[in-house]
Design an enzyme around this catalytic site. Structure first.
Site, PDB file in Angstrom:
ATOM      1  N   HIS A  43      65.429   5.348  37.250  1.00  0.00           N
ATOM      2  CA  HIS A  43      64.144   5.453  37.922  1.00  0.00           C
ATOM      3  C   HIS A  43      64.375   5.383  39.431  1.00  0.00           C
ATOM      4  O   HIS A  43      65.519   5.190  39.892  1.00  0.00           O
ATOM      5  CB  HIS A  43      63.180   4.345  37.477  1.00  0.00           C
ATOM      6  CG  HIS A  43      63.641   2.966  37.823  1.00  0.00           C
ATOM      7  ND1 HIS A  43      64.525   2.243  37.037  1.00  0.00           N
ATOM      8  CD2 HIS A  43      63.364   2.158  38.887  1.00  0.00           C
ATOM      9  CE1 HIS A  43      64.758   1.066  37.595  1.00  0.00           C
ATOM     10  NE2 HIS A  43      64.080   0.991  38.722  1.00  0.00           N
ATOM     11  N   ASP A  45      62.993   3.509  42.972  1.00  0.00           N
ATOM     12  CA  ASP A  45      62.193   2.423  43.540  1.00  0.00           C
ATOM     13  C   ASP A  45      61.675   2.849  44.906  1.00  0.00           C
ATOM     14  O   ASP A  45      62.453   3.051  45.853  1.00  0.00           O
ATOM     15  CB  ASP A  45      63.039   1.155  43.650  1.00  0.00           C
ATOM     16  CG  ASP A  45      63.416   0.599  42.281  1.00  0.00           C
ATOM     17  OD1 ASP A  45      62.516   0.488  41.434  1.00  0.00           O
ATOM     18  OD2 ASP A  45      64.606   0.300  42.065  1.00  0.00           O
ATOM     19  N   LYS A 234      65.757  42.316  53.633  1.00  0.00           N
ATOM     20  CA  LYS A 234      65.872  41.878  52.239  1.00  0.00           C
ATOM     21  C   LYS A 234      66.320  43.071  51.400  1.00  0.00           C
ATOM     22  O   LYS A 234      65.585  44.039  51.263  1.00  0.00           O
ATOM     23  CB  LYS A 234      64.543  41.330  51.725  1.00  0.00           C
ATOM     24  CG  LYS A 234      64.669  40.706  50.347  1.00  0.00           C
ATOM     25  CD  LYS A 234      63.346  40.149  49.868  1.00  0.00           C
ATOM     26  CE  LYS A 234      63.547  39.291  48.621  1.00  0.00           C
ATOM     27  NZ  LYS A 234      64.254  39.990  47.535  1.00  0.00           N
ATOM     28  N   ASP A 236      67.342  45.328  48.213  1.00  0.00           N
ATOM     29  CA  ASP A 236      66.805  45.529  46.868  1.00  0.00           C
ATOM     30  C   ASP A 236      67.975  45.702  45.911  1.00  0.00           C
ATOM     31  O   ASP A 236      68.305  46.812  45.495  1.00  0.00           O
ATOM     32  CB  ASP A 236      65.904  46.767  46.873  1.00  0.00           C
ATOM     33  CG  ASP A 236      65.009  46.813  45.644  1.00  0.00           C
ATOM     34  OD1 ASP A 236      65.058  45.865  44.843  1.00  0.00           O
ATOM     35  OD2 ASP A 236      64.277  47.799  45.486  1.00  0.00           O
ATOM     36  N   ASP A 661      24.784  52.347  46.911  1.00  0.00           N
ATOM     37  CA  ASP A 661      24.637  50.939  47.256  1.00  0.00           C
ATOM     38  C   ASP A 661      23.819  50.237  46.164  1.00  0.00           C
ATOM     39  O   ASP A 661      22.594  50.423  46.084  1.00  0.00           O
ATOM     40  CB  ASP A 661      23.934  50.828  48.611  1.00  0.00           C
ATOM     41  CG  ASP A 661      23.970  49.408  49.162  1.00  0.00           C
ATOM     42  OD1 ASP A 661      24.496  48.519  48.480  1.00  0.00           O
ATOM     43  OD2 ASP A 661      23.449  49.197  50.277  1.00  0.00           O
ATOM     44  N   SER A 694      34.084  51.659  48.651  1.00  0.00           N
ATOM     45  CA  SER A 694      33.490  51.319  49.942  1.00  0.00           C
ATOM     46  C   SER A 694      34.173  50.127  50.590  1.00  0.00           C
ATOM     47  O   SER A 694      34.021  49.891  51.788  1.00  0.00           O
ATOM     48  CB  SER A 694      31.997  51.002  49.762  1.00  0.00           C
ATOM     49  OG  SER A 694      31.836  49.792  49.031  1.00  0.00           O
ATOM     50  N   LYS A 697      30.396  46.614  48.004  1.00  0.00           N
ATOM     51  CA  LYS A 697      29.842  46.553  46.655  1.00  0.00           C
ATOM     52  C   LYS A 697      29.834  47.894  45.932  1.00  0.00           C
ATOM     53  O   LYS A 697      29.770  47.939  44.709  1.00  0.00           O
ATOM     54  CB  LYS A 697      28.394  46.032  46.727  1.00  0.00           C
ATOM     55  CG  LYS A 697      28.271  44.606  47.195  1.00  0.00           C
ATOM     56  CD  LYS A 697      26.843  44.094  47.039  1.00  0.00           C
ATOM     57  CE  LYS A 697      25.842  44.922  47.844  1.00  0.00           C
ATOM     58  NZ  LYS A 697      24.456  44.415  47.692  1.00  0.00           N
TER      59      LYS A 697
END
Length: 827
Positions: A43, A45, A234, A236, A661, A694, A697
């Protein structure tokens, strides 16, 4: 009741145990220590100096840097202050028998009144240690106060020092004593790069290690501010380490698998370097036709056993000529590496991986434009420490990681082999959780080969611990194959969207595949807040870290990089058109400014148009270059809205826009059906149309026309079409604006077609929560869209990778509206 250290002393025989009896006072800041205690049960402490003693808790699993982990901490007796330096073995038969080491130590500062928090059972504080940093909380469990030993919880706060448990376990990755100089990390406080270099160079010759475990990079949310970082591309490809012992050269994957026999040409090339002995760390790649690393091409090279095109980009030198260089700062290791590889044959397969003298944000943006995977950042003063840490970070252009294959679905139509792969990741408990499917990115050969491999590993039951309803009818396989997949985003229920298959991974075991989570990397010293800026496309972006959308956490730099990524697609839609700009200085949710005219805008290369276009106002503007686009985003422009006419013919529109809309109570399926109905009517009128989201919405239906008629004529036609739709299907459409008029119905906005009116440009972001993007689509894609904000700045990169321009052949089309005018009785 016993107070102070009496309980501590009553439990111990100091004639036998080497533990201190206690006494000294603390001289400086409040001390803390964590001691790893190998008693009957291992464990940790955890001890905090308070009121002249060390308040102590036994933590069975040890501290976790993951805020989701609530580690049990059993409150035990106070310990003396000098116990903070105790290491040794408590003899068998005595209280706490076993070995104790100082696993971490440092100082702590309470948040609020420490004594009051301790008494109340909620103690918040910050740690400044070698291994543990940042904010923490100790909280007593409710209703358990009278137990002999109070159970508390030790919890990491959410801050820069937090790390997902799936990526990093501090107790596993850093198991040793902080007092053990041989195990000390090179970046320990007070150890400068110069001291570390001197120490490394004065070591005696060391035997060449048989194995070498490499450092691993942590996925970062954004580039860290400050100095002291080195950045590389990076690659590939596959991570590969080369062990060189004279003529004996062995090539190992990151997990220790020997691939020497698979890469005989590379073995010869490494042997030919004449290094003598040592370890190299790098990545193998194969370049595609466009000159960029191509993972699929690398996989094909192995499948065909033709690895002569494989190149080895080397970026680190952890061991050389009898010297263990792992304690040396990265910058010095790379100096030695560059010198070693300087004599490598030009054009040969072994290359030095250069770092770039550029800001991380600028380099990342350029990497993304070149369709590279991203950028790797490394602290220049970092040692070569095995495992994942924030000393090495990765910044990706798109979300991409490995998944375990748990099954597959049947192909449909003319497709052969498989329909899609069913994917999973392991959770913190080791269970395989369903993460969605991938059905794109395959060619016919890959589909056939995958099916052959999958048929060889059938399973009698579904391997996922969940998702019985999600996957439908699948064919299950033993979960041992790993696929690399890019995707747009994670859904709230842990599924990936817009997934694209890249290749199978042979170098990563399936049982190690977990969800890759982004972490925030702390700023480094050497750069003041005042200088906090990024450079994108040669332009300074101030306050790049400022969050502009609380809903998604997107920053100003995220928005600027979005416009850099979509510039090639977006600029043709902006070119030669007056544009209106929507600025959001306070971010989404703050006050928006809609600007049609130049006014005092100081945006580089922003073109001011002929005043004759709008004679009663200041000149209108045009954004037709990358510099103007990025400069506008730097000036807090979120949205770009364009005219339906060009600068060359400002009085004769060349397109008609129908903005669908939806009002309150309109389901998304109704919007999709409304767009299809609009398209059908336009086809009857002899007009081809395009579709785009859009970003908000609804949907936009766009009709390119010949620029021959004036604004009034075009507006009248669009109004007549919308009124016809509202008259024929009044339960679906309404021709009058206003929220009350369109409850349960779709307002088809024809007002976009008047002089001076604008519509959000293709690929523009929207100043709404989530930062949706207006994206051109093909009509075949209508049924797969999930909303007007189907794409956002966070996932639109996958769209750029997956699709060419769906409006190719439509933009620039010169359609006559004569037939439509006649049908609408306008002639």
């Amino acid at each position: 009741m016993k107070h102070g250290l009496q309980r501590y002393r009553d439990k111990r025989d100091f004639t036998a145990t080497p533990e201190p009896q206690g006494g000294r006072a603390s001289r400086d800041a409040l001390a803390f220590v964590v001691q790893k205690h190998a008693a009957s049960h291992l464990h940790y402490d955890f001890r905090l100096e308070l009121d002249g003693t060390l308040k102590s808790w036994a933590v069975p699993k040890g501290p976790s840097l993951d805020p989701h982990d609530k580690r049990m901490a059993v409150h035990v007796e106070d310990h003396p202050l000098d116990y903070a330096g105790f290491e040794g073995t408590i003899p068998k038969g005595h209280y706490g028998a076993g070995t104790v080491i100082v696993w971490d130590r440092g100082t702590w500062e309470p948040i609020g009144d420490a004594a009051a928090g301790y008494r109340a059972g909620k103690l918040k504080f910050r740690l400044h240690g070698d291994k543990l940093e940042g904010g923490w909380t100790l909280v007593r469990m409710h209703g358990r106060r009278n137990e002999k030993q109070d159970p508390w919880l030790l919890i990491k706060e959410r801050d820069d020092a937090a790390r997902p448990a799936s990526e990093f376990s501090v107790v596993d990755e850093q198991p040793d004593s902080v007092l053990d100089k041989a195990a000390a990390k090179p970046r320990r406080a007070g150890t400068t790069a110069k001291k570390a270099a001197t120490k490394a160079r004065t070591k005696t010759k060391t035997k060449l290690p048989d194995r070498m475990e490499p450092p691993l990079a942590t996925l970062a949310k954004a580039p860290p501010t400050g100095e002291g970082w080195l950045y590389e591309i990076k690659f590939d490809g596959y991570r590969l380490l080369a062990r060189i012992d004279g003529d004996d050269v062995r090539l190992h994957t990151r997990n220790g698998h020997d691939w020497s026999d698979r890469l005989p040409g590379l073995v010869d090339a490494v042997r030919g370097l004449g290094i003598g002995s040592g370890w190299l760390d790098g990545e193998i790649v194969v370049h595609g036709a466009d000159g960029a690393p191509d993972f699929n091409a690398l996989q094909n090279a192995f499948d065909s056993k033709r690895t002569d095109r494989v190149e080895y980009f080397v970026f680190d030198l952890p061991f050389h000529a009898g010297e263990d260089l792992r304690a040396l700062p990265l910058a010095l290791r790379r100096e030695q590496l560059a010198a070693l590889l300087a004599a490598a044959p030009a054009g040969g397969p072994v290359r030095y991986s250069e770092n770039f003298d550029s800001s991380a944000a600028d380099l990342l943006a350029h990497a993304c434009r070149m369709r590279l995977e991203g950028v790797i950042g490394k602290r220049a003063d970092a040692g070569y420490v095995a495992g994942r840490s924030t000393s090495w970070i990765k910044l990706k252009c798109t979300r991409r990681q490995e998944f375990v294959i748990g099954g597959w679905t049947d192909p449909k139509g003319s497709r052969t082999g498989i329909g899609s792969l069913l994917l999973g990741i392991h959770d913190d408990s080791g269970q395989l959780r369903f993460a969605g499917g991938v059905g794109s990115g395959f060619d016919t050969t890959t589909l056939r080969e995958l099916r052959r491999k999958l048929d060889a590993i059938p399973a009698g039951k579904m391997p996922f611990a969940d998702a019985a309803r999600d996957v439908g009818k699948g064919h299950w396989v033993e979960p041992g194959m790993v696929a690399e997949v890019s995707f747009g985003e994670w859904t709230p229920d842990g599924r990936i969207r817009h997934a694209v298959f890249h290749a199978l991974r042979e170098d990563k075991p399936a049982d190690e595949i977990t969800r890759e989570r982004e972490v925030a990397v702390k700023a480094t010293r050497g750069k003041s807040r005042k200088d906090d800026a990024a450079t994108v496309a040669g332009q300074r972006v101030s306050h790049p870290e400022r969050v502009i959308d609380a809903a998604s956490g997107a920053t100003k730099l995220d928005l600027v990089n979005h416009y850099l990524r979509v510039a090639d697609r977006m600029l043709p839609h902006l070119d030669d058109r007056p544009v209106s700009l929507v600025r959001a200085p306070s971010g989404v949710g703050g006050t928006l400014f809609f600007q049609r005219h130049a006014q005092q805008l100081k945006i580089p290369e922003l073109k001011r148009l002929d005043p004759a276009i709008s004679p009663d106002h200041e000149p209108m503007v045009e954004v037709d270059t990358l510099a103007a686009l990025i400069g506008a985003a730097q000036h807090n422009v979120v949205e770009f809205h364009t005219w339906n006419a060009t600068v060359k013919k400002p009085t004769q529109p060349d397109r008609i826009v129908f903005d669908l809309d939806p009002g309150d109570g309109v389901a998304w399926q109704q919007v999709q059906e409304g767009a299809e109905l609009t398209r059908s009517l336009l086809e009857q009128l002899g007009l081809a149309s395009g579709l785009k989201t859009s970003g908000g919405k609804g949907l936009h239906v766009v009709v390119p026309i010949a620029p021959k008629d004036d604004w009034e004529t075009v507006k009248a036609l669009s109004k007549a079409i919308v009124e016809h739709m509202a008259a024929v299907i009044p339960e679906r459409f309404v021709a009058k604006s206003g929220p009350k008029n369109r409850v349960g119905r779709i307002f088809v906005d024809y007002l976009r077609n008047g002089f001076g009116a604008t519509t959000v440009c293709a690929w523009s972001a929207r100043a709404r929560p989530g930062l949706g993007v207006s994206v051109p689509c093909s009509w075949d894609e209508l049924g797969s869209l999930t909303g007007g904000d189907h794409w956002t700045i966070a996932n639109v990169e996958s769209r750029l990778e997956e699709h060419d321009d769906p409006w190719r052949g439509l933009v620039g089309k010169r359609q006559s509206i004569a037939k439509a005018k006649k049908a609408m009785t306008l002639e």
